[in-house]
Design a protein around this motif. Structure first.
Motif, PDB file in Angstrom:
ATOM      1  N   GLY A   1      17.236  29.073  58.634  1.00 21.93           N
ATOM      2  CA  GLY A   1      17.316  28.843  57.193  1.00 21.93           C
ATOM      3  C   GLY A   1      17.668  30.146  56.504  1.00 21.93           C
ATOM      4  O   GLY A   1      17.978  31.143  57.166  1.00 21.93           O
ATOM      5  N   HIS A   2      17.642  30.135  55.181  1.00 20.82           N
ATOM      6  CA  HIS A   2      17.824  31.393  54.445  1.00 20.82           C
ATOM      7  C   HIS A   2      17.124  31.297  53.096  1.00 20.82           C
ATOM      8  O   HIS A   2      16.757  30.197  52.662  1.00 20.82           O
ATOM      9  CB  HIS A   2      19.308  31.746  54.283  1.00 20.82           C
ATOM     10  CG  HIS A   2      20.060  30.842  53.360  1.00 20.82           C
ATOM     11  ND1 HIS A   2      20.724  29.720  53.787  1.00 20.82           N
ATOM     12  CD2 HIS A   2      20.252  30.879  52.007  1.00 20.82           C
ATOM     13  CE1 HIS A   2      21.306  29.113  52.763  1.00 20.82           C
ATOM     14  NE2 HIS A   2      21.028  29.794  51.658  1.00 20.82           N
ATOM     15  N   ILE A   3      16.944  32.450  52.472  1.00 20.92           N
ATOM     16  CA  ILE A   3      16.348  32.483  51.132  1.00 20.92           C
ATOM     17  C   ILE A   3      17.303  33.248  50.218  1.00 20.92           C
ATOM     18  O   ILE A   3      17.732  34.356  50.552  1.00 20.92           O
ATOM     19  CB  ILE A   3      14.964  33.152  51.164  1.00 20.92           C
ATOM     20  CG1 ILE A   3      14.012  32.323  52.026  1.00 20.92           C
ATOM     21  CG2 ILE A   3      14.405  33.312  49.746  1.00 20.92           C
ATOM     22  CD1 ILE A   3      12.706  33.000  52.340  1.00 20.92           C
TER      23      ILE A   3
ATOM     24  N   GLU B   1      14.483  45.300  46.350  1.00 19.61           N
ATOM     25  CA  GLU B   1      13.011  45.307  46.377  1.00 19.61           C
ATOM     26  C   GLU B   1      12.474  43.899  46.688  1.00 19.61           C
ATOM     27  O   GLU B   1      11.603  43.718  47.529  1.00 19.61           O
ATOM     28  CB  GLU B   1      12.536  45.744  44.998  1.00 19.61           C
ATOM     29  CG  GLU B   1      11.197  46.459  44.967  1.00 19.61           C
ATOM     30  CD  GLU B   1      10.981  47.005  43.561  1.00 19.61           C
ATOM     31  OE1 GLU B   1      10.215  46.380  42.819  1.00 19.61           O
ATOM     32  OE2 GLU B   1      11.627  48.023  43.209  1.00 19.61           O
ATOM     33  N   GLN B   2      13.045  42.912  46.008  1.00 20.48           N
ATOM     34  CA  GLN B   2      12.623  41.517  46.203  1.00 20.48           C
ATOM     35  C   GLN B   2      12.910  41.047  47.623  1.00 20.48           C
ATOM     36  O   GLN B   2      12.112  40.359  48.238  1.00 20.48           O
ATOM     37  CB  GLN B   2      13.406  40.593  45.249  1.00 20.48           C
ATOM     38  CG  GLN B   2      12.959  40.655  43.830  1.00 20.48           C
ATOM     39  CD  GLN B   2      12.023  39.487  43.544  1.00 20.48           C
ATOM     40  OE1 GLN B   2      11.347  38.991  44.446  1.00 20.48           O
ATOM     41  NE2 GLN B   2      11.984  39.049  42.297  1.00 20.48           N
ATOM     42  N   LEU B   3      14.101  41.407  48.128  1.00 24.13           N
ATOM     43  CA  LEU B   3      14.492  40.966  49.475  1.00 24.13           C
ATOM     44  C   LEU B   3      13.555  41.572  50.518  1.00 24.13           C
ATOM     45  O   LEU B   3      13.110  40.897  51.446  1.00 24.13           O
ATOM     46  CB  LEU B   3      15.949  41.356  49.770  1.00 24.13           C
ATOM     47  CG  LEU B   3      17.014  40.505  49.074  1.00 24.13           C
ATOM     48  CD1 LEU B   3      18.381  41.184  49.111  1.00 24.13           C
ATOM     49  CD2 LEU B   3      17.126  39.119  49.720  1.00 24.13           C
ATOM     50  N   ILE B   4      13.245  42.869  50.339  1.00 17.24           N
ATOM     51  CA  ILE B   4      12.335  43.538  51.290  1.00 17.24           C
ATOM     52  C   ILE B   4      10.962  42.886  51.215  1.00 17.24           C
ATOM     53  O   ILE B   4      10.318  42.606  52.236  1.00 17.24           O
ATOM     54  CB  ILE B   4      12.256  45.055  50.980  1.00 17.24           C
ATOM     55  CG1 ILE B   4      13.602  45.711  51.278  1.00 17.24           C
ATOM     56  CG2 ILE B   4      11.146  45.717  51.793  1.00 17.24           C
ATOM     57  CD1 ILE B   4      13.755  47.117  50.732  1.00 17.24           C
TER      58      ILE B   4
ATOM     59  N   ALA C   1      13.336  33.032  43.733  1.00 19.38           N
ATOM     60  CA  ALA C   1      13.657  32.863  45.155  1.00 19.38           C
ATOM     61  C   ALA C   1      13.894  31.383  45.450  1.00 19.38           C
ATOM     62  O   ALA C   1      13.202  30.513  44.912  1.00 19.38           O
ATOM     63  CB  ALA C   1      12.514  33.394  46.001  1.00 19.38           C
ATOM     64  N   TYR C   2      14.893  31.108  46.272  1.00 17.74           N
ATOM     65  CA  TYR C   2      15.297  29.728  46.574  1.00 17.74           C
ATOM     66  C   TYR C   2      15.368  29.537  48.081  1.00 17.74           C
ATOM     67  O   TYR C   2      16.126  30.226  48.771  1.00 17.74           O
ATOM     68  CB  TYR C   2      16.660  29.436  45.933  1.00 17.74           C
ATOM     69  CG  TYR C   2      16.618  29.619  44.432  1.00 17.74           C
ATOM     70  CD1 TYR C   2      16.327  28.553  43.586  1.00 17.74           C
ATOM     71  CD2 TYR C   2      16.816  30.884  43.875  1.00 17.74           C
ATOM     72  CE1 TYR C   2      16.260  28.725  42.219  1.00 17.74           C
ATOM     73  CE2 TYR C   2      16.748  31.075  42.504  1.00 17.74           C
ATOM     74  CZ  TYR C   2      16.467  29.987  41.676  1.00 17.74           C
ATOM     75  OH  TYR C   2      16.396  30.184  40.333  1.00 17.74           O
TER      76      TYR C   2
END
Ligand code: ADP
Length: 370
Positions: free
Chosen positions: A342-344, A356-359, A325-326
């Motif tokens: 911002g964003h990731i 799955e990771q985003l959730i 993740a960034y």
């Protein structure tokens, strides 16, 4: 080289971030002295909607570009006459600024976009069938200035302003194509990205790349991109927002003549980012490789409802502990409900793992006020 950009928001900030590895000076024009670019560029306080401000700002620059399309076009036309390079050209910015001109442009060049009717006021006879979408000619942004009119009972909600009325598309997927052209005529696009919108999972803010589309859909997009670039006849970096309907047909929703939110995951997800590509367009350099590394996605960090004031990012450390993740923050000090702060970006080996990771990350982090 002196590069002048109208607007000093996050798009400009990430452009500068990427381009710092080269040798140029970025000059930014924005009314807000505390905008995302104010402290990292040669900053001019001024209004990009005011002709004189844009003229004064642009006259000594080698190239003038935009990171927001709502700018004074007359000034850009004059700068072009004075011999200043303007990217993209003033004509395509003018067309895109106004939804009515934009729709007529698609029509003229046989670029498929939903069937439409133009009205100048609500007194006009409505001939388009229900349900339809009303889009204000000017002033709309991020979903504002867009409403669905379902049937006759909804008529009194119709806005009394020049608008496009457009067929409601039965959307299967919302897609986006980022494409760039430099002065030497090279054209290169990024792999198509998909906006994941599943209200049940509250996934409204995700953008993923690559999307799973058939060869036929990819072909339709390629044809649209080719027609658009030919008709626009301009250098620049464009984001073509698309609908794939449930019958497998692709329609153009709208185009942004600039860097775009749907391309943010390219920062870590592709061999080069949209920011690198845009920089190369501004300098007329060879365009960069846009290949995707596996699956990538992006989650916007937007201000929570009911919080206004000095921003605080809750749970960011938990995100920073994750391997793929960034975090990207935009240097905005004040949060407001719905404001993009911002964003990731996330990298994964499969679409399932990515979602799955985003959730998971969405549940870890919150943008609140102190
Ligand atoms: P904005 O410029 O404010 O982002 P858009 O024109 O992209 O406005 O519209 C916002 C959203 O409204 C789109 O992302 C889409 O979900 C929906 N929408 C817009 N036009 C249509 C249409 N013709 N049919 C179905 N949905 C639409």
């Amino acid at each position: 080289m002196k590069i002048g950009i109208l607007g000093g928001g996050q798009l400009g900030r990430m452009l500068i971030q990427e381009a710092l590895k080269y040798d140029d000076q970025f000059h930014m024009l924005d009314p807000n002295e505390d905008c995302s670019c104010a402290h990292i560029s040669v900053f001019t306080k001024g209004d990009f909607n005011k002709k004189q401000d844009v003229l004064d700002f642009g006259k000594d620059k080698d190239v003038v570009s935009i990171e927001i399309e709502h700018v004074n076009v007359e000034a850009l036309e004059e700068l072009e006459k004075q011999g200043v390079k303007v990217i993209p050209n003033s004509n395509i910015i003018k067309i895109i600024q106004q939804k009515i001109l934009q729709k007529q442009f698609y029509d003229e060049y046989q670029i498929p976009s939903p069937e439409f009717q133009i009205i100048l006021s609500k007194e006009e006879e409505i001939v388009i069938g229900f349900p339809f979408v009303q889009k204000l000619n000017t002033g709309g942004y991020d979903g504002k200035g867009v409403q669905i009119i379902k049937d006759e009972n909804d008529f009194n909600n119709l806005w009394d302003e020049p608008s496009v009325l457009e067929n409601l598309v039965d959307i299967d997927k919302e897609l986006s194509l980022i494409i760039a052209k430099n002065e030497r005529g090279e054209i290169k696009s990024f792999p198509v990205t998909e906006m994941v919108a599943d209200p049940k999972l509250n996934l409204l803010d995700f953008n993923i790349c690559p999307t799973q589309i058939s060869d036929d859909v990819q072909n339709q997009i390629d044809v649209i991109a080719e027609k658009f670039m030919k008709a626009a006849d301009s250098e620049g970096l464009f984001a073509i927002e698309l609908f794939l309907d449930k019958n497998g047909k692709v329609w153009v929703n709208e185009t942004a003549p600039r860097l775009h939110n749907s391309g943010h995951q390219s920062q870590e997800g592709n061999a080069n980012s949209q920011f690198e590509q845009f920089y190369r367009v501004l300098k007329n350099l060879p365009l960069a490789d846009t290949s995707a590394f596996g699956f990538s996605g992006m989650l916007n960090l937007v201000g929570e409802e009911n919080f206004s004031g000095k921003v605080k990012y809750e749970g960011l450390e938990n995100v920073l502990k994750l391997p793929n993740a960034y975090v990207h923050l935009y240097g905005k000090t004040e949060t407001k409900p719905g404001r993009k702060m911002g964003h990731i970006n996330v990298l994964a080996d499969s679409r399932e793992e990515l979602l799955e990771q985003l959730i998971n990350i969405k549940s870890l982090v919150k943008v609140v006020a102190e």
